[in-house]
Write a protein that holds these residues in place. Structure first.
Motif, PDB file in Angstrom:
ATOM      1  N   ASP A 283       0.863  -1.181   0.000  1.00 55.63           N
ATOM      2  CA  ASP A 283       0.000   0.000   0.000  1.00 55.63           C
ATOM      3  C   ASP A 283       0.900   1.231   0.000  1.00 55.63           C
ATOM      4  N   SER A 284       1.039   1.882  -1.141  1.00 61.66           N
ATOM      5  CA  SER A 284       1.984   2.995  -1.282  1.00 61.66           C
ATOM      6  C   SER A 284       1.602   4.222  -0.453  1.00 61.66           C
ATOM      7  N   SER A 285       0.328   4.327  -0.049  1.00 61.29           N
ATOM      8  CA  SER A 285      -0.105   5.490   0.741  1.00 61.29           C
ATOM      9  C   SER A 285       0.503   5.502   2.144  1.00 61.29           C
ATOM     10  N   LEU A 286       1.050   4.364   2.572  1.00 64.46           N
ATOM     11  CA  LEU A 286       1.651   4.275   3.903  1.00 64.46           C
ATOM     12  C   LEU A 286       3.086   4.781   3.925  1.00 64.46           C
ATOM     13  N   TYR A 287       3.622   5.098   2.747  1.00 62.87           N
ATOM     14  CA  TYR A 287       5.039   5.460   2.660  1.00 62.87           C
ATOM     15  C   TYR A 287       5.227   6.792   1.943  1.00 62.87           C
ATOM     16  N   ALA A 288       6.370   7.417   2.228  1.00 59.04           N
ATOM     17  CA  ALA A 288       6.762   8.654   1.544  1.00 59.04           C
ATOM     18  C   ALA A 288       8.268   8.611   1.345  1.00 59.04           C
ATOM     19  N   LEU A 289       8.824   9.619   0.695  1.00 59.27           N
ATOM     20  CA  LEU A 289      10.265   9.643   0.464  1.00 59.27           C
ATOM     21  C   LEU A 289      11.050   9.627   1.772  1.00 59.27           C
ATOM     22  N   HIS A 290      10.479  10.239   2.810  1.00 60.39           N
ATOM     23  CA  HIS A 290      11.160  10.252   4.107  1.00 60.39           C
ATOM     24  C   HIS A 290      11.195   8.859   4.737  1.00 60.39           C
ATOM     25  N   SER A 291      10.398   7.925   4.199  1.00 62.92           N
ATOM     26  CA  SER A 291      10.397   6.549   4.702  1.00 62.92           C
ATOM     27  C   SER A 291      11.748   5.882   4.480  1.00 62.92           C
ATOM     28  N   LEU A 292      12.477   6.315   3.443  1.00 60.12           N
ATOM     29  CA  LEU A 292      13.815   5.770   3.187  1.00 60.12           C
ATOM     30  C   LEU A 292      14.765   6.186   4.308  1.00 60.12           C
ATOM     31  N   ARG A 293      14.718   7.455   4.676  1.00 63.20           N
ATOM     32  CA  ARG A 293      15.580   7.997   5.733  1.00 63.20           C
ATOM     33  C   ARG A 293      15.243   7.384   7.091  1.00 63.20           C
TER      34      ARG A 293
END
Length: 342
Positions: A283-293
């Motif tokens: 579910d891509s809505s649970l993640y953002a670019l800051h999820s990598l950090r």
């Protein structure tokens, strides 16, 4: 500059005397630009945008906007709160008005306690529960790499893998990740050093760097980066950006990197990440670019990397910022109750 508004006006009048001084006029005219540099370029643009909206509102309602009165600012903020704007928007308006009065050396209404109370009351009224995005994990990265590197010569897929692996292993913010140029990379025998010329926590531009180990396994960031650079045709030690637009050439049927003098936008990078997560069934809505950090630092913290090394690698301004991004594993959380002697 002084916090007392009356002294601010007096100070400006003193400066005006030197506007036409044969030796000091240059310094006087340079002051506005120097003062502007007290805030980041992006912050200045944001404040200018919000203050312009406040200025138009004042003109429509026959109020003075510079200097603005306490009552006009109070009415404006009250209207925003009634419109149920977000807390970040309310703060942006308040601080833009505050900033414009500071740099123009006008009597500042935002120093009034009444407006401070309205701001705090508005934040409580408009406040919503914090909904943090989930961190990317090693298992997610493994799925991504295995899914996208079946065709090792597909530049589009490689870009996605490298973007995710570098963001995760280097604890990189989007602004740091998107602005990496080839000349910022220094490949050594056992590691890669990435120079970070501009960072959110490096206010005085002293420069930072991140070192990433060559792990020589399936998720080795350095290996995939090398492969991506070769396939994209990025020139060694050049000013070309690492992450740029990629287009499909109809004649050859291959993907090629284009316009290497321009980096990818935040919106495009977010689309790339979300599309990749959908491709592996998440579910891509649970993640953002800051999820990598946050994913990288959570993995390091749960593997008991000392705090001092985390701070250096993560480039934190405060411990509070660090703790806000770490998601402890269930094993780490259970350590408390397991060590109570029960």
């Amino acid at each position: 500059f002084f916090t007392d508004s009356t002294r601010l006006v007096s100070h400006w009048k003193d400066l005006e005397k030197y506007k036409f001084h044969p030796y000091l006029s240059g310094s006087v005219h340079a002051l506005p630009a120097i003062v502007k540099n007290a805030r980041a370029t992006a912050t200045n643009k944001k404040y200018d945008l919000y203050f312009e909206k406040f200025r138009k509102w004042c003109i429509q309602n026959y109020f003075s906007y510079l200097p603005a009165s306490v009552s006009s600012v109070a009415l404006f903020l009250g209207g925003l709160i009634q419109q149920k704007v977000s807390v970040s928007v309310l703060e942006a308006y308040f601080y833009s008005i505050n900033w414009q009065h500071k740099i123009s050396l006008n009597i500042n209404p935002c120093l009034d306690d009444f407006l401070t109370l309205i701001l705090e009351g508005g934040k409580r009224t408009l406040g919503k529960p914090l909904n943090k995005k989930e961190p990317i994990t090693k298992d997610i990265l493994l799925k991504l790499v295995r899914h996208y590197t079946i065709d090792k010569h597909n530049l589009l897929f490689l870009r996605t893998c490298v973007l995710c692996l570098l963001g995760f292993s280097g604890f990189l913010r989007f602004s740091e990740l998107a602005n990496i140029r080839m000349c910022d990379l220094d490949f050594q025998s056992n590691f890669l050093e990435i120079k970070i010329p501009k960072s959110k926590t490096d206010l005085y531009r002293r420069g930072n760097s991140v070192v990433i180990a060559k792990t020589r396994n399936e998720l080795c960031p350095v290996f995939w980066l090398r492969k991506y650079i070769a396939l994209a045709g990025i020139i060694e030690k050049s000013d070309e950006f690492l992450f740029t637009a990629i287009n499909l050439k109809k004649i050859s049927g291959e993907y090629k990197a284009t316009n290497k003098s321009k980096s990818l936008s935040y919106t495009r990078c977010r689309e790339i990440l979300r599309s990749a997560l959908k491709d592996i069934g998440l579910d891509s809505s649970l993640y953002a670019l800051h999820s990598l950090r946050s994913g990288g630092v959570s993995a390091a913290a749960n593997n008991k990397v000392p705090d001092r090394f985390l701070k250096v690698h993560w480039r934190w301004a405060t411990d509070r910022a660090k703790d806000g991004y770490i998601k402890d594993s269930i094993e780490q959380k259970l350590l408390v109750s397991l060590n109570l002697g029960l």
